[in-house]
Motif scaffolding. Structure first.
Motif, short mmCIF file in Angstrom:
data_model
loop_
_atom_site.label_atom_id
_atom_site.label_comp_id
_atom_site.label_asym_id
_atom_site.label_seq_id
_atom_site.Cartn_x
_atom_site.Cartn_y
_atom_site.Cartn_z
N SER A 58 24.26 126.42 115.62
CA SER A 58 24.67 126.60 114.22
C SER A 58 24.45 125.55 113.29
CB SER A 58 25.96 127.29 114.58
OG SER A 58 26.01 128.18 115.52
N PHE A 59 25.07 124.44 113.96
CA PHE A 59 24.97 123.20 112.95
C PHE A 59 23.66 122.91 112.33
CE2 PHE A 59 28.73 121.51 115.56
CZ PHE A 59 29.63 122.12 114.80
N GLY A 60 22.67 123.26 113.20
CA GLY A 60 21.33 122.98 112.62
C GLY A 60 20.86 123.78 111.64
N ARG A 61 21.34 124.78 111.67
CA ARG A 61 21.11 126.20 110.53
C ARG A 61 21.71 125.73 109.24
NH1 ARG A 61 22.02 131.79 113.15
NH2 ARG A 61 21.16 132.31 110.97
N ILE A 62 23.16 125.60 109.54
CA ILE A 62 24.10 125.02 108.68
C ILE A 62 23.30 123.90 107.62
CG2 ILE A 62 26.26 124.31 107.67
CD1 ILE A 62 27.39 126.04 110.15
N GLU A 63 22.99 122.79 108.38
CA GLU A 63 22.28 121.76 107.64
C GLU A 63 21.09 122.09 106.90
OE1 GLU A 63 21.54 119.11 110.76
OE2 GLU A 63 23.68 118.22 111.00
N GLU A 64 20.21 123.08 107.47
CA GLU A 64 19.02 123.57 106.61
C GLU A 64 19.36 124.17 105.25
OE1 GLU A 64 16.80 125.94 109.15
OE2 GLU A 64 16.19 124.30 110.52
N ALA A 65 20.62 125.22 105.39
CA ALA A 65 21.07 126.06 104.41
C ALA A 65 21.50 125.00 103.28
CB ALA A 65 22.12 126.85 104.66
N ALA A 66 22.38 123.89 103.85
CA ALA A 66 22.95 122.86 102.72
C ALA A 66 21.79 122.12 102.16
CB ALA A 66 23.83 121.82 103.53
N ASP A 67 20.72 121.73 102.80
CA ASP A 67 19.66 121.21 102.22
C ASP A 67 19.05 121.97 101.24
OD1 ASP A 67 17.71 118.93 102.00
OD2 ASP A 67 16.27 120.29 102.86
N PHE A 68 18.74 123.25 101.38
CA PHE A 68 18.47 124.27 100.41
C PHE A 68 19.16 124.05 99.01
CE2 PHE A 68 17.79 128.37 98.32
CZ PHE A 68 16.41 128.42 98.30
N LEU A 69 20.67 124.34 99.38
CA LEU A 69 21.57 124.24 98.11
C LEU A 69 21.29 123.07 97.37
CD1 LEU A 69 24.54 125.56 99.97
CD2 LEU A 69 23.23 126.83 98.32
N SER A 70 21.18 121.93 98.22
CA SER A 70 20.78 120.60 97.40
C SER A 70 19.62 120.41 96.48
CB SER A 70 20.90 119.41 98.35
OG SER A 70 20.62 118.21 97.81
N LYS A 71 18.65 121.10 97.01
CA LYS A 71 17.40 121.15 96.28
C LYS A 71 17.32 121.93 95.05
CE LYS A 71 14.20 120.14 100.38
NZ LYS A 71 13.33 120.65 101.37
N THR A 72 18.32 122.82 95.17
CA THR A 72 18.44 123.83 94.14
C THR A 72 19.08 123.27 93.04
OG1 THR A 72 18.58 125.77 95.64
CG2 THR A 72 19.36 126.00 93.46
N VAL A 73 20.13 122.36 93.43
CA VAL A 73 20.91 121.74 92.32
C VAL A 73 19.91 120.56 91.80
CG1 VAL A 73 22.70 120.18 91.94
CG2 VAL A 73 23.15 121.91 93.46
N ASN A 74 19.12 120.04 92.39
CA ASN A 74 18.21 119.22 91.82
C ASN A 74 17.27 119.62 90.85
OD1 ASN A 74 19.09 116.87 93.53
ND2 ASN A 74 17.86 117.12 95.11
N ASP A 75 16.73 120.87 91.07
CA ASP A 75 15.76 121.49 90.26
C ASP A 75 16.63 121.83 88.97
OD1 ASP A 75 13.40 121.77 91.87
OD2 ASP A 75 13.99 123.54 92.79
N PHE A 76 17.75 121.94 88.61
CA PHE A 76 18.35 122.51 87.68
C PHE A 76 19.31 121.44 86.86
CE2 PHE A 76 18.16 126.42 89.79
CZ PHE A 76 17.74 127.39 88.88
N ARG A 77 19.62 120.17 87.55
CA ARG A 77 20.60 119.63 87.05
C ARG A 77 20.06 118.80 85.58
NH1 ARG A 77 21.01 114.17 91.13
NH2 ARG A 77 18.80 113.59 90.88
N ASN A 78 18.83 118.34 85.55
CA ASN A 78 18.40 117.51 84.50
C ASN A 78 17.74 118.43 83.23
OD1 ASN A 78 18.87 115.29 85.56
ND2 ASN A 78 16.97 115.27 86.82
N PHE A 79 17.84 120.03 83.51
CA PHE A 79 17.02 120.71 82.66
C PHE A 79 17.74 120.85 81.09
CE2 PHE A 79 16.85 125.09 80.64
CZ PHE A 79 15.14 124.78 80.39
N TYR A 80 19.01 120.60 80.89
CA TYR A 80 19.79 120.67 79.73
C TYR A 80 20.02 119.13 79.21
CZ TYR A 80 19.95 125.58 79.89
OH TYR A 80 19.78 126.79 80.27
N ARG A 81 19.41 118.19 79.87
CA ARG A 81 19.91 116.87 79.15
C ARG A 81 18.88 116.77 77.89
NH1 ARG A 81 20.37 112.83 84.31
NH2 ARG A 81 22.41 113.85 85.11
N PRO A 82 19.51 116.27 76.70
CA PRO A 82 18.65 116.24 75.62
C PRO A 82 17.74 115.00 75.76
CG PRO A 82 20.92 115.23 75.07
CD PRO A 82 20.91 115.95 76.66
#
Length: 412
Positions: free
Chosen positions: A224-248
């Motif tokens: 379970s911990f392994g699968r949760i770590e994979e899910a958390a890593d996916f969430l982190s990558k999603t944030v990285n894709d979006f975080r700089n989009f609206y910076r002027p």
């Protein structure tokens, strides 16, 4: 638990649920527990009654007993899933039904309430399901608020360019929230599924029945911990894709165009919840340019989102999207082609005009393509054209931008 109940109260007021239970005493108890939290509760006692009501309404959650007077519960679940494959279920169970759990897991059912139940236990399982529904509910509230703001702004100043920029940013903010919600739904479902499965095993004393309960628990938790770590890593990558989009950005930066395209695709074509798009990428991964990265992203997002809307509105059975990237001399050419039946010749010359839209008033403001053209020509030093691709069966947007751009006074 108090915070959970507050969330149930806030979100549940906008949701409709159904209770399918042949035992009227049990259905009455369930209804009493849920009454303070949900806007509408529909109770049925037979499969026939359930199917009749289900056709004309949508339900956030369906609570269902496996034993009904006129149909097996699993058969009814299958029929309901044929109408809405994303329907969320919570199953009423007792010890005589435990042999059905594997079959229910195969149907994607992971939430159970074991009889007899307490109010706290009943609400705890309900909250687990609400946590999956919560991102979409939050997005609907935010997008609704954005559209209200857009309506007020549009009425007052339709012809001002700075207003167009503000509207475009508001629209894409709403779309970004929606995309993030859909991206996050799958990993959140994985985490919730792990919790629900572990709780079920503990409720049924499955660990105690093994030869070594502590080893069984240790192995389960390790997986379970392994699968949760994979899910958390996916969430982190999603944030990285979006975080700089609206910076002027006031100056160009050097970036790989292929990486930009892949980032945009991750943002606007996530796990396919509603339409399954076949994406074909024919891109030169070696192309590196110096230009305004975020503004090129905004253009691509507008064009791809228009294609997605066309797939839905025209009910395209097998939607396809092709993105081609190549370099010629000092310019880079980017083609985005869909198979959504193309643009009528009578409006071909109008689609880049402000406030011109072929969509319904609810879904279209008519500024997306106008802003795309403005950004390409005024900020990126390029051109954008559109034609119908007869071979592919849809619209083909061709963007040409300079390999290296100098800062111009016109850039905002």
């Amino acid at each position: 638990m108090q915070n959970d109940l507050k969330i149930l109260t806030r979100i549940g007021q906008d949701l409709r649920i159904m209770i399918v239970e042949s035992d009227k005493n049990l259905s009455h108890s369930a209804q009493e527990i849920l009454f303070p939290f949900f806007d509408e509760i529909v109770v049925t006692h037979t499969a026939e009654e359930t199917l009749a009501l289900y056709k004309s309404n949508s339900y956030a959650i369906v609570y269902i007993d496996l034993i009904l007077s006129d149909m097996e519960g699993i058969e009814l679940i299958t029929k309901l899933q044929n109408q809405d494959k994303y329907q969320k279920f919570i199953i009423f169970m007792d010890e005589s039904h435990t042999h059905m759990i594997l079959k229910l897991y195969e149907l994607g059912i992971i939430f159970f309430i074991f009889k007899p139940f307490t109010t706290k236990y009943f609400l705890h399982v309900t909250y687990d399901v609400i946590r999956i529904l919560l991102p979409d509910q939050y997005v609907e509230e935010q997008v609704s608020e954005f559209h209200k703001k857009l309506a007020d702004i549009t009425e007052e100043n339709k012809l001002q360019c700075n207003l167009l920029m503000q509207q475009s940013k508001l629209i894409q903010t709403g779309e970004m929230l929606s995309m993030i919600a859909h991206q996050w739904r799958q990993p959140l479902s994985v985490i919730t599924s792990i919790i629900a499965t572990t709780r079920t095993k503990m409720a049924l004393d499955i660990y105690k029945r093994t030869g070594d309960p502590y080893l069984a628990i240790e192995e389960d938790l390790g997986n379970s911990f392994g699968r949760i770590e994979e899910a958390a890593d996916f969430l982190s990558k999603t944030v990285n894709d979006f975080r700089n989009f609206y910076r002027p950005t006031n100056t160009p930066n050097t970036f790989c165009v292929a990486e930009l395209i892949n980032s945009v695709c991750r943002m606007v074509i996530p796990e396919k919840h509603y339409i399954n798009i076949d994406v074909e990428l024919k891109i030169d991964t070696s192309i590196v340019i110096t230009n305004f990265e975020n503004e090129l992203k905004q253009v691509l997002i507008n064009i791809i989102n228009n294609a997605k809307d066309a797939f839905v509105e025209k009910n395209i059975e097998k939607p396809k999207l092709r993105i081609m990237l190549q370099k010629k001399e000092d310019s880079v050419f980017l083609n985005i082609t869909d198979n959504a039946e193309g643009i009528p010749l009578s409006i071909m010359e109008k689609i880049f005009l402000p406030y011109f839209s072929t969509k319904s008033e609810k879904n279209g403001t008519g500024i997306g393509l106008h802003m795309a053209k403005t950004i390409i020509e005024r900020h990126l030093g390029g051109t954008i054209n559109v034609r119908n691709d007869e071979l592919y069966g849809g619209a083909n947007f061709c963007i040409e931008i300079m390999h290296k751009i100098n800062i111009c006074e016109d850039h905002i």
